[in-house]
Design an enzyme around this catalytic site. Structure first.
Site, PDB file in Angstrom:
ATOM      1  N   GLU A 171       6.828  -0.687  -8.042  1.00 28.87           N
ATOM      2  CA  GLU A 171       6.732  -0.323  -6.616  1.00 28.87           C
ATOM      3  C   GLU A 171       7.040   1.155  -6.369  1.00 28.87           C
ATOM      4  O   GLU A 171       7.435   1.536  -5.272  1.00 28.87           O
ATOM      5  CB  GLU A 171       7.655  -1.205  -5.764  1.00 28.87           C
ATOM      6  CG  GLU A 171       7.399  -2.701  -5.878  1.00 28.87           C
ATOM      7  CD  GLU A 171       5.964  -3.107  -5.544  1.00 28.87           C
ATOM      8  OE1 GLU A 171       5.330  -2.413  -4.730  1.00 28.87           O
ATOM      9  OE2 GLU A 171       5.483  -4.096  -6.118  1.00 28.87           O
ATOM     10  N   HIS A 381      -6.578   6.389   9.317  1.00 27.76           N
ATOM     11  CA  HIS A 381      -5.886   5.747   8.204  1.00 27.76           C
ATOM     12  C   HIS A 381      -6.813   5.674   7.004  1.00 27.76           C
ATOM     13  O   HIS A 381      -7.942   5.206   7.119  1.00 27.76           O
ATOM     14  CB  HIS A 381      -5.426   4.332   8.592  1.00 27.76           C
ATOM     15  CG  HIS A 381      -4.663   3.649   7.504  1.00 27.76           C
ATOM     16  ND1 HIS A 381      -4.994   2.416   7.004  1.00 27.76           N
ATOM     17  CD2 HIS A 381      -3.574   4.057   6.802  1.00 27.76           C
ATOM     18  CE1 HIS A 381      -4.133   2.075   6.041  1.00 27.76           C
ATOM     19  NE2 HIS A 381      -3.268   3.061   5.898  1.00 27.76           N
ATOM     20  N   GLU A 383      -6.405   4.129   3.489  1.00 26.86           N
ATOM     21  CA  GLU A 383      -5.776   3.405   2.375  1.00 26.86           C
ATOM     22  C   GLU A 383      -6.732   3.502   1.190  1.00 26.86           C
ATOM     23  O   GLU A 383      -7.891   3.107   1.300  1.00 26.86           O
ATOM     24  CB  GLU A 383      -5.538   1.941   2.759  1.00 26.86           C
ATOM     25  CG  GLU A 383      -5.052   1.066   1.616  1.00 26.86           C
ATOM     26  CD  GLU A 383      -3.758   1.562   0.971  1.00 26.86           C
ATOM     27  OE1 GLU A 383      -2.733   1.554   1.647  1.00 26.86           O
ATOM     28  OE2 GLU A 383      -3.799   1.978  -0.217  1.00 26.86           O
ATOM     29  N   HIS A 457       1.604   7.786   2.509  1.00 24.91           N
ATOM     30  CA  HIS A 457       2.409   6.649   2.035  1.00 24.91           C
ATOM     31  C   HIS A 457       2.160   6.457   0.542  1.00 24.91           C
ATOM     32  O   HIS A 457       1.132   6.887   0.021  1.00 24.91           O
ATOM     33  CB  HIS A 457       2.080   5.391   2.826  1.00 24.91           C
ATOM     34  CG  HIS A 457       2.807   5.363   4.140  1.00 24.91           C
ATOM     35  ND1 HIS A 457       3.539   4.286   4.570  1.00 24.91           N
ATOM     36  CD2 HIS A 457       2.942   6.311   5.093  1.00 24.91           C
ATOM     37  CE1 HIS A 457       4.078   4.572   5.739  1.00 24.91           C
ATOM     38  NE2 HIS A 457       3.734   5.794   6.088  1.00 24.91           N
ATOM     39  N   GLU A 458       3.141   5.842  -0.121  1.00 24.94           N
ATOM     40  CA  GLU A 458       3.125   5.743  -1.587  1.00 24.94           C
ATOM     41  C   GLU A 458       2.819   7.120  -2.175  1.00 24.94           C
ATOM     42  O   GLU A 458       1.920   7.274  -3.022  1.00 24.94           O
ATOM     43  CB  GLU A 458       2.111   4.692  -2.086  1.00 24.94           C
ATOM     44  CG  GLU A 458       2.389   3.291  -1.573  1.00 24.94           C
ATOM     45  CD  GLU A 458       1.892   3.063  -0.149  1.00 24.94           C
ATOM     46  OE1 GLU A 458       0.818   3.575   0.196  1.00 24.94           O
ATOM     47  OE2 GLU A 458       2.584   2.404   0.641  1.00 24.94           O
ATOM     48  N   GLU A 476       6.094   8.698   3.092  1.00 23.11           N
ATOM     49  CA  GLU A 476       6.947   7.530   2.904  1.00 23.11           C
ATOM     50  C   GLU A 476       7.829   7.816   1.689  1.00 23.11           C
ATOM     51  O   GLU A 476       8.711   8.656   1.756  1.00 23.11           O
ATOM     52  CB  GLU A 476       6.072   6.295   2.752  1.00 23.11           C
ATOM     53  CG  GLU A 476       6.820   4.991   2.861  1.00 23.11           C
ATOM     54  CD  GLU A 476       5.946   3.809   2.508  1.00 23.11           C
ATOM     55  OE1 GLU A 476       6.083   2.774   3.155  1.00 23.11           O
ATOM     56  OE2 GLU A 476       5.129   3.892   1.555  1.00 23.11           O
ATOM     57  N   GLU A 482       8.579  -1.526   6.867  1.00 24.28           N
ATOM     58  CA  GLU A 482       7.638  -2.600   6.509  1.00 24.28           C
ATOM     59  C   GLU A 482       8.321  -3.716   5.720  1.00 24.28           C
ATOM     60  O   GLU A 482       7.963  -4.882   5.861  1.00 24.28           O
ATOM     61  CB  GLU A 482       6.450  -2.032   5.729  1.00 24.28           C
ATOM     62  CG  GLU A 482       6.833  -1.356   4.428  1.00 24.28           C
ATOM     63  CD  GLU A 482       5.669  -0.561   3.804  1.00 24.28           C
ATOM     64  OE1 GLU A 482       4.727  -0.202   4.523  1.00 24.28           O
ATOM     65  OE2 GLU A 482       5.730  -0.301   2.581  1.00 24.28           O
TER      66      GLU A 482
HETATM   67  C1  NOJ Z   1       1.561   0.362   2.671  1.00 25.31           C
HETATM   68  C2  NOJ Z   1       1.984   1.277   3.755  1.00 25.31           C
HETATM   69  O1  NOJ Z   1       3.308   1.710   3.574  1.00 25.31           O
HETATM   70  C3  NOJ Z   1       1.806   0.556   5.069  1.00 25.31           C
HETATM   71  O2  NOJ Z   1       2.287   1.349   6.117  1.00 25.31           O
HETATM   72  C4  NOJ Z   1       0.367   0.191   5.250  1.00 25.31           C
HETATM   73  O3  NOJ Z   1       0.229  -0.574   6.420  1.00 25.31           O
HETATM   74  C5  NOJ Z   1      -0.156  -0.621   4.072  1.00 25.31           C
HETATM   75  N1  NOJ Z   1       0.173   0.016   2.852  1.00 25.31           N
HETATM   76  C6  NOJ Z   1      -1.665  -0.828   4.141  1.00 25.31           C
HETATM   77  O4  NOJ Z   1      -2.308   0.410   3.973  1.00 25.31           O
HETATM   78 CA    CA Z   2       4.632   1.564   1.388  1.00 23.40          CA
END
Ligand code: NOJ
Ligand code: CA
Length: 677
Positions: A171, A381, A383, A457-458, A476, A482
């Site tokens: 993680e 966003h 991802e 994030h990540e 993050e 979360e």
């Molecule tokens: C992990 C992120 O920290 C979170 O904020 C996000 O909603 C999810 N990934 C999906 O992208």
């Molecule tokens: Ca995360």
């Protein structure tokens, strides 16, 4: 006089080059911190003291390269000294004006291998710590080299406790910290926070080991040897090499904050001072602010990222959030799940994500037009699920599209187990090896050309790059809110009194505070938020970020107008910040003054222990009266049994007063001091 003129006038001394001695020492401007460098038995060593007392015992320095043996360093060939005292201004930040008062020592080392024949080590000494970096200036411009070892070690003198988690877990950096004897460290992420064992009682030393200006180099971890030495371990490429460089280069700064209290670590600005000034000339388009989003509802499984009957990112739902944001003064609405690629196992199929094509029920143009009319921005966003080549192939087109519709902030994400990101050659990559360090910066640079800021994030851990690329707004890189939706387990109360003295020393965090319904229908404690509602308010002040989310559902804010008022009032950009009290993992009190404002805001948190702290208000302007709007744990508040109890009260105070902060188990307090005269 402008601060720039002031900066020019205060540069103290020009460099002086002295005859090299066997041992070179230098002191920080206030003669608090001293470093000495020397060679012994083929090693180049540095040792650090504070106030004449040893802090770091002599430890090795230098890099080893592929095709060469480990170099023997035979001596110091030159030493150069300079000093500088300047003040610079942040475009946004926890503090507007930052003083950079340091002395510098550059030692040139002679080694017995071709690439180590001549290496400079540059030390910058501040009164609250130091940084040092290696500069390999003699490598010819077209010569490719591969770093195979970073020999840097840190050897704190004496016994220390540490707050850390095992690095390279799947993680990434999303783990709970454990507190152990520092000798038990196996492999730790940085910032690594250490406290002298007797620190609690005597105000002993606090150290934080980290790095600054991580550019085109792998991220540094610290490997413990079981006896109190921590060696740099860099996240490797698939073939085991650590860094691939061509021509002359300098490493990131290896940094050590040295303070007498936990608060001294939090208030150090060394991290920023060791980064380069902004490469973005006009930063006026980069805006701090507060946002809401179609986000928590997915984490609570009330709606989905993917298409279907309960798809969250619909035009209609987004307009509902825009209405809410406009009504209550939020700057933006984040929408996740708007783009094609979420259906099925999106983590396994990240290469299917489109960053330009919306689901049919999400009309970008209609939404951004609607937002413009209401003064609310759509926050994008992206991802990637760690499918980096797929993202890079679309990056330019994506940013161009977002800019064209007025999106000026994008949240990125790399949900994928650590070490399994695949590059364009199908080779596995660590989430913060040189490949991902390059990628994260590439995204920020492309985004900057399109006037877009990034919230990653990540991410790769923060190393102060926001100074150089101020569109790297937040990230993050720790367990955020979360986890309080998912459980197994949720973040215990001590997590948010550890973060300010560990992860936050690196830079801003997008924690996403502000959950009003912390229980969200769960019965087990480890499956819901473990805090009182007052904590959720205090987090806006305690955890610094130029962008903060109000993460809960609109209806949950409307159900708690008492608490919501603080979230509406609290800004995210500050003139100055002070950590007033704190012990790592126990409690913290932070005060911040809004940028360009006269009010003050205070946030206080405790761990699972109820705690009463008395806080002097001497940070307020003398001779002024303030209305203290206090949001504190209500009667019988307790994170386990009664998280929602909140008392809001007002009283008139001055700088001569003090305030009792009576915090429940897992509780806190948030205060706005509104100036009256
Ligand atoms: C992990 C992120 O920290 C979170 O904020 C996000 O909603 C999810 N990934 C999906 O992208
Ligand atoms: Ca995360």
């Amino acid at each position: 006089m402008s601060f720039r003129t002031l900066a020019l006038l205060t540069v103290l001394a020009l460099p002086t080059i002295a005859q090299a001695a066997e041992r070179e020492c230098a002191q920080s401007p206030g003669k608090v911190i001293e470093v000495c460098v020397f060679t012994r038995d083929g090693q180049a060593l540095y040792a650090v003291s504070k106030g004449g007392k040893p802090v770091l015992a002599a430890a090795p320095m230098g890099l080893t390269f592929a095709g060469e043996a480990q170099a023997r360093y035979t001596g110091i060939t030159a030493a150069k000294r300079s000093a500088s005292d300047t003040t610079w201004e942040q475009p946004w930040g926890e503090q507007r004006l930052i003083r950079d008062n340091h002395s510098e020592l550059t030692v040139s080392l002679a080694g017995d291998t071709p690439l180590n024949r001549s290496v400079d080590v540059v030390f910058r000494l501040f009164d609250d710590g130091l940084g040092f970096r290696y500069a390999y200036a003699a490598i010819p411009a077209d010569q490719a080299v591969a770093v195979t070892d970073d020999r840097t070690e840190f050897k704190p003198v004496g016994a220390y406790d540490a707050w850390w988690y095992e690095a390279l877990g799947q993680e990434r950096d999303e783990y709970l910290y454990k507190q152990t004897d520092a000798h038990r460290i196996t492999l730790a992420e940085t910032p690594l926070t250490l406290r002298q064992n007797n620190g609690r009682e005597t105000g002993g030393l606090h150290l934080s080991i980290h790095e600054a200006a991580l550019v085109d180099f792998p991220s540094m971890l610290l490997a413990g040897d079981g006896a109190g030495t921590y060696k740099a371990r860099l996240m490797p490429w698939a073939d085991g090499t650590l860094a691939r460089k061509t021509g002359a280069f300098a490493t990131p700064w290896r940094t050590v904050l040295i303070g007498d209290s936990a608060g001294a670590l939090a208030d150090s600005r060394i991290e920023l001072n060791l980064n380069e000034p902004s490469k973005i000339a006009d930063t006026s388009w980069i805006k701090p602010g507060k946002y809401v989003g179609i986000w928590w509802e997915m984490h609570l499984q009330k709606s989905t990222w993917g298409s279907g009957p309960i798809h969250g990112a619909t035009t209609q739902n987004t307009k509902r959030y825009i209405d809410f944001a406009a009504k209550y003064g939020f700057d933006g609405v984040l929408v996740e799940g708007w783009n094609r690629g979420w259906d099925g196992d999106w983590i396994a199929n990240g290469d299917k994500f489109s960053f330009t094509e919306a689901y049919p029920d999400f009309d970008i143009k209609a939404i951004t037009d609607y937002g413009k009319a209401k003064g609310v921005k759509l926050i994008g966003h992206n991802e990637t699920a760690g499918a980096v080549p797929n993202y890079e192939a679309q990056l330019e087109d994506a940013m161009k599209l977002y800019e064209s519709v007025g999106v000026s902030q994008v949240k990125t994400g790399y949900v994928r187990h650590s070490g399994t990101i695949l590059d364009q050659d199908g080779q596995p990559q660590w989430f913060a090896g040189q490949y991902m360090v390059r990628h994260n910066l590439h995204v920020a640079e492309v985004a900057a050309r399109h006037h877009i800021s990034i919230d990653a994030h990540e991410p790769v851990k923060d190393t102060g790059l926001r100074r150089t690329w101020p569109n790297m707004l937040s990230r993050e890189g720790a367990r955020g809110q979360e986890f309080n939706a998912w459980g197994d387990p949720t973040n215990p109360p001590e997590h948010t009194v550890i973060l300010p003295f560990t992860r936050m020393l690196a830079g801003p965090m997008d924690f996403t505070p502000g959950i009003m319904d912390v229980v969200h229908g769960k019965t087990e404690l480890t499956r819901r938020g473990q805090s009182t509602i007052a904590v959720q308010l205090a987090l806006y002040v305690v955890l610094y970020s130029p962008i903060h989310m109000a993460a809960d559902l609109p209806e949950n804010y409307e159900a708690r107008p008492d608490a919501f008022q603080f979230i509406r009032d609290v800004p995210t950009d500050w003139e100055t910040s002070k950590t007033l009290q704190g012990q790592v993992g126990d409690y913290i009190v932070v005060a911040r003054q809004p940028r360009g404002g006269k009010d003050w805001f205070l946030g206080a948190l405790t761990d699972e222990q109820p705690r009463k702290l008395n806080q002097k208000l001497d940070f307020l302007a003398t001779g002024k009266r303030y209305e203290a709007q206090i949001y504190r744990d209500g009667p019988w508040a307790d994170f386990r049994t009664n998280p929602g109890a909140l008392t809001v009260e007002k009283k008139i105070v001055t700088a001569k007063d003090s305030l009792d902060l009576d915090m429940a188990a897992g509780g806190g307090a948030a205060v706005r001091f509104k100036i009256l005269d």
